[in-house]
Design a protein around this motif. Structure first.
Motif, PDB file in Angstrom:
ATOM      1  N   LEU A  80      -1.197  -4.328  -8.040  1.00 43.94           N
ATOM      2  CA  LEU A  80      -0.339  -3.165  -7.852  1.00 43.94           C
ATOM      3  C   LEU A  80      -0.048  -2.976  -6.378  1.00 43.94           C
ATOM      4  O   LEU A  80      -0.887  -3.291  -5.530  1.00 43.94           O
ATOM      5  N   ARG A  81       1.107  -2.442  -6.065  1.00 43.01           N
ATOM      6  CA  ARG A  81       1.439  -2.007  -4.703  1.00 43.01           C
ATOM      7  C   ARG A  81       1.395  -0.487  -4.714  1.00 43.01           C
ATOM      8  O   ARG A  81       2.099   0.144  -5.491  1.00 43.01           O
ATOM      9  N   VAL A  82       0.520   0.089  -3.883  1.00 46.50           N
ATOM     10  CA  VAL A  82       0.394   1.537  -3.769  1.00 46.50           C
ATOM     11  C   VAL A  82       0.923   1.925  -2.396  1.00 46.50           C
ATOM     12  O   VAL A  82       0.417   1.464  -1.376  1.00 46.50           O
ATOM     13  N   SER A  83       1.951   2.761  -2.383  1.00 47.87           N
ATOM     14  CA  SER A  83       2.568   3.195  -1.130  1.00 47.87           C
ATOM     15  C   SER A  83       2.547   4.708  -1.050  1.00 47.87           C
ATOM     16  O   SER A  83       2.665   5.391  -2.063  1.00 47.87           O
ATOM     17  N   GLN A  84       2.403   5.204   0.159  1.00 40.86           N
ATOM     18  CA  GLN A  84       2.485   6.650   0.345  1.00 40.86           C
ATOM     19  C   GLN A  84       3.946   7.028   0.442  1.00 40.86           C
ATOM     20  O   GLN A  84       4.715   6.399   1.168  1.00 40.86           O
ATOM     21  N   SER A  85       4.310   8.069  -0.288  1.00 41.53           N
ATOM     22  CA  SER A  85       5.714   8.469  -0.312  1.00 41.53           C
ATOM     23  C   SER A  85       5.937   9.841   0.314  1.00 41.53           C
ATOM     24  O   SER A  85       7.050  10.338   0.302  1.00 41.53           O
ATOM     25  N   ASN A  86       4.878  10.456   0.870  1.00 46.16           N
ATOM     26  CA  ASN A  86       5.105  11.748   1.516  1.00 46.16           C
ATOM     27  C   ASN A  86       5.642  11.531   2.930  1.00 46.16           C
ATOM     28  O   ASN A  86       5.518  10.462   3.508  1.00 46.16           O
ATOM     29  N   ASN A  87       6.256  12.553   3.481  1.00 48.38           N
ATOM     30  CA  ASN A  87       6.953  12.416   4.762  1.00 48.38           C
ATOM     31  C   ASN A  87       6.020  12.145   5.937  1.00 48.38           C
ATOM     32  O   ASN A  87       6.411  11.519   6.902  1.00 48.38           O
ATOM     33  N   ASP A  88       4.765  12.623   5.868  1.00 47.29           N
ATOM     34  CA  ASP A  88       3.852  12.457   6.997  1.00 47.29           C
ATOM     35  C   ASP A  88       3.418  11.008   7.201  1.00 47.29           C
ATOM     36  O   ASP A  88       3.260  10.555   8.317  1.00 47.29           O
ATOM     37  N   SER A  93       1.089   1.260   2.941  1.00 45.91           N
ATOM     38  CA  SER A  93       0.926   0.723   1.593  1.00 45.91           C
ATOM     39  C   SER A  93      -0.311  -0.166   1.524  1.00 45.91           C
ATOM     40  O   SER A  93      -0.826  -0.623   2.542  1.00 45.91           O
ATOM     41  N   LYS A  94      -0.752  -0.392   0.282  1.00 47.11           N
ATOM     42  CA  LYS A  94      -1.942  -1.196   0.032  1.00 47.11           C
ATOM     43  C   LYS A  94      -1.742  -1.921  -1.290  1.00 47.11           C
ATOM     44  O   LYS A  94      -1.290  -1.328  -2.261  1.00 47.11           O
ATOM     45  N   ASP A  95      -2.051  -3.218  -1.318  1.00 46.15           N
ATOM     46  CA  ASP A  95      -2.030  -3.978  -2.564  1.00 46.15           C
ATOM     47  C   ASP A  95      -3.437  -3.970  -3.139  1.00 46.15           C
ATOM     48  O   ASP A  95      -4.405  -4.222  -2.415  1.00 46.15           O
ATOM     49  N   ILE A  96      -3.544  -3.659  -4.426  1.00 48.27           N
ATOM     50  CA  ILE A  96      -4.861  -3.634  -5.059  1.00 48.27           C
ATOM     51  C   ILE A  96      -4.870  -4.534  -6.295  1.00 48.27           C
ATOM     52  O   ILE A  96      -3.852  -4.721  -6.942  1.00 48.27           O
TER      53      ILE A  96
END
Length: 186
Positions: A80-88, A93-96
């Motif tokens: 999975l690719r996990v990315s932060q989508s908040n503005n800050d 991102s991190k691949d798990i």
């Protein structure tokens, strides 16, 4: 302005296409603690967590077809690719890698992994395997659930032990612990 927002989202889509990242389809949002089924190249936005999670690949599927005698029922490995989508923190991102192992007695063991303060659990895989049909990669669907990581927070602590010289009493020692403790209860 509205034009700037539209331009930005077009640019983000172009970057994702170049990186071959999973794409969010319109309306593909989900809430925490609920199962989500996702295919390769697709992504869900978990708005309340500020996360975008997409299925990059199913790299292994050794599940045993029904009616066949196997030594073990098999396992499925996904990325999975996990990315932060908040503005800050947008862009982090991190691949798990997640693994779900099935046993002949019907039991399962599934790994979960954490990213950006949330745990992603691997719940299942579709379609079912069969002897007469090979599963095309693009037909895979996996079920995941995202939940807040309630593990204990690490806070730096220091134990000290120091000698203090006193002419009348000789040497005595002072000791203690510095730092704060934060504990999260499930």
């Amino acid at each position: 302005s509205q034009v700037e927002k539209e331009t930005k989202s077009v640019d983000e889509v172009k970057v994702r296409e170049e990186m071959k990242e999973p794409q969010v389809s319109a309306g593909w949002t989900s809430m925490l603690d609920r199962p989500v089924e996702i295919g390769i190249g697709q992504a869900f936005e978990f708005a309340e967590a500020g996360l975008l999670i997409g299925l990059k690949d199913v790299t292994r599927d050794t599940r045993c077809p029904p009616g066949i005698a196997c030594n073990r029922a098999g396992e499925v490995i996904i990325f999975l690719r996990v990315s932060q989508s908040n503005n800050d923190t947008k862009g982090a991102s991190k691949d798990i890698k997640l693994v779900r192992t099935q046993y002949l007695d019907g039991g399962t063991l599934a790994t979960g992994d954490s990213a950006f303060g949330y745990v992603i659990d691997f719940l299942g895989t579709a379609p079912e395997v069969s002897l007469d049909k090979t599963i095309d990669k693009m037909d895979y669907r996996v079920s995941i659930k995202v939940r807040k990581d309630e593990a204990k927070k690490k806070v730096e602590r220091q134990i000290y032990w120091k000698p203090v010289i006193n002419e009348k009493m000789g040497i005595k020692f002072e000791y203690g612990i510095t730092g704060k403790y934060e504990i999260a209860w499930n």
